[in-house]
Design an enzyme around this catalytic site. Sequence first.
Site, PDB file in Angstrom:
ATOM      1  N   GLY A 174       0.841  -1.182   0.000  1.00 35.01           N
ATOM      2  CA  GLY A 174       0.000   0.000   0.000  1.00 35.01           C
ATOM      3  C   GLY A 174       0.876   1.232   0.000  1.00 35.01           C
ATOM      4  O   GLY A 174       1.902   1.277   0.685  1.00 35.01           O
ATOM      5  N   TYR A 175       0.483   2.229  -0.765  1.00 34.23           N
ATOM      6  CA  TYR A 175       1.261   3.458  -0.886  1.00 34.23           C
ATOM      7  C   TYR A 175       0.553   4.567  -0.128  1.00 34.23           C
ATOM      8  O   TYR A 175      -0.540   4.980  -0.484  1.00 34.23           O
ATOM      9  CB  TYR A 175       1.497   3.801  -2.361  1.00 34.23           C
ATOM     10  N   LEU A 176       1.205   5.032   0.943  1.00 37.80           N
ATOM     11  CA  LEU A 176       0.660   6.086   1.786  1.00 37.80           C
ATOM     12  C   LEU A 176       0.996   7.453   1.205  1.00 37.80           C
ATOM     13  O   LEU A 176       0.217   8.398   1.317  1.00 37.80           O
ATOM     14  CB  LEU A 176       1.208   5.950   3.208  1.00 37.80           C
TER      15      LEU A 176
END
Length: 187
Positions: free
Chosen positions: A29-31
């Site tokens: 997941g890319y924050l």
Amino acid sequence: MALEIERRFLVRGEEWRELIAWQAHLQQGYLVSGPEGLTLRVRTATSTATAKAEAGQQAWLTLKTAASDGGLVRQEFEYDIPLADAQDLLAIAPSQLSKRRHGLSLAGGDWVLDVFEGSNAPLVVAEVELEHAEQSLLVPSWCHLELTGHSSLSNAALAHRPLADWPELQRQALLAGLADWPTAGQV
């Protein structure tokens, strides 16, 4: 400071399968993922038991800077985090992807091969981490097209805009391994 020095290739065929040393399922997941190339990623890995290691789960938080040297070199800071924290961060990550990673027994660097799942299937990409940017490399024949430096095919870009969202002609050109497939500005 840790450096990631990496070359990436589009894979065709199945010849790489005889070189598998280990396998893991990755959820990323890319924050943070900005156009300047800075990314903050959370990753979980569920590994399959092999002759060398037991099955298990791990989690990391990784910060990467923009690439230099034609997309070959990045600063990378990676930290182990509790699995529960990673799962909570994945739940709020706006962009995600999943893939099956295979560690390969191959000379010349630390080779892994990613078989993307979901909206990025059937993309298969091999990566090799090198000790230095000028390191010579014998590239296997199943590495069909070099992708190093193509920002539209970074994991962060594929999480934000998966292959399934690309126009059909561009997607087919890439998967066919055409050297003139459109770059990020054209996709």
